[in-house]
Design an enzyme around this catalytic site. Sequence first.
Site, mmCIF file in Angstrom:
data_model
loop_
_atom_site.group_PDB
_atom_site.id
_atom_site.type_symbol
_atom_site.label_atom_id
_atom_site.label_comp_id
_atom_site.label_asym_id
_atom_site.label_seq_id
_atom_site.Cartn_x
_atom_site.Cartn_y
_atom_site.Cartn_z
ATOM 1 C CB SER A 40 34.603 31.761 -62.785
ATOM 2 O OG SER A 40 35.024 32.104 -61.503
ATOM 3 C CB SER A 41 36.912 27.649 -61.503
ATOM 4 O OG SER A 41 37.752 26.529 -61.366
#
Length: 294
Positions: free
Chosen positions: A138-139
Amino acid sequence: MTMFSTIFLSALALVSPIAHGALVRVNDFGSNPTSLQMNIYVPSKLATSPPIILALHPCGGTGEQYAQMTKYNSLADQKGFITIFPSTKKDTNCWEVNKERTLTHDGGGDSQGLANMITYTIQKYSADATKVFVTGSSSGCMMTNVMMATYPNLFAAATCYSGVAAGCLAGSPGASPGSADPKCANGQVVKTGTEWAAVVKAMYPTYNGTYPRLATFHGAADTLVRPGNLAEQLKEWSAVMGVTFSKNVTNTPQSGYTQLVYGDGTKLVGYSASGVGHTVPVHEDVDLKWFGLS
């Protein structure tokens, strides 16, 4: 609480401050302009000139949690490589993939602090500088793309899960779902390969070397970071690496996944996971094979 954090905050874990065989906090690893935390795992049986894996947590997470939720440390015990699980404590624990300082080589952002963790580890443990790898979810996948662009000289290869192209969030007011411009996550930042390559080159304009190999995963049913971001990543890095799409391989590495192969498949591959949302589960065995550590 954001959708990012609800996925990962359930796996809280304590770590023991033992130098070998447990995750340990390192407080002095060099310049740390954005006050990141460095957590390192050095296996009891360390390989000679060990490889290094930098593993980046998602929004709402920490390095300690990501270490517990993945199998990299148990694999380190088997293979003798070192893992680094850093943490960021800003913007809902999301990596700073939106600010110019991080999107610039030695610009004073998160990317510089992470790069200094690598340099410290190479020097302290006589690690193999040609076998340094980065991965994230994700991030953390977004930051993986940024590290490839800002410090391509440090990494041999990368893998990541459910992220966006390097520079996709540039100029956004924040990097978390609650503060970021939603256009990037919604797949509405669309560029040509040439345009994306220019974005990458601008992050380290004087660099003329090769870029890390990349294997990137995305869920075809992802409603948080839309699947179009896989295509943008692949456009970006295929243009940078000078490889073009060659074929799809179905049911690879498992049923329902389609591998998108660029060139001969040694520099760039994508994986689209049918029916999978946010995020694609980490495939550590695929990662290690891609890194040449299996």
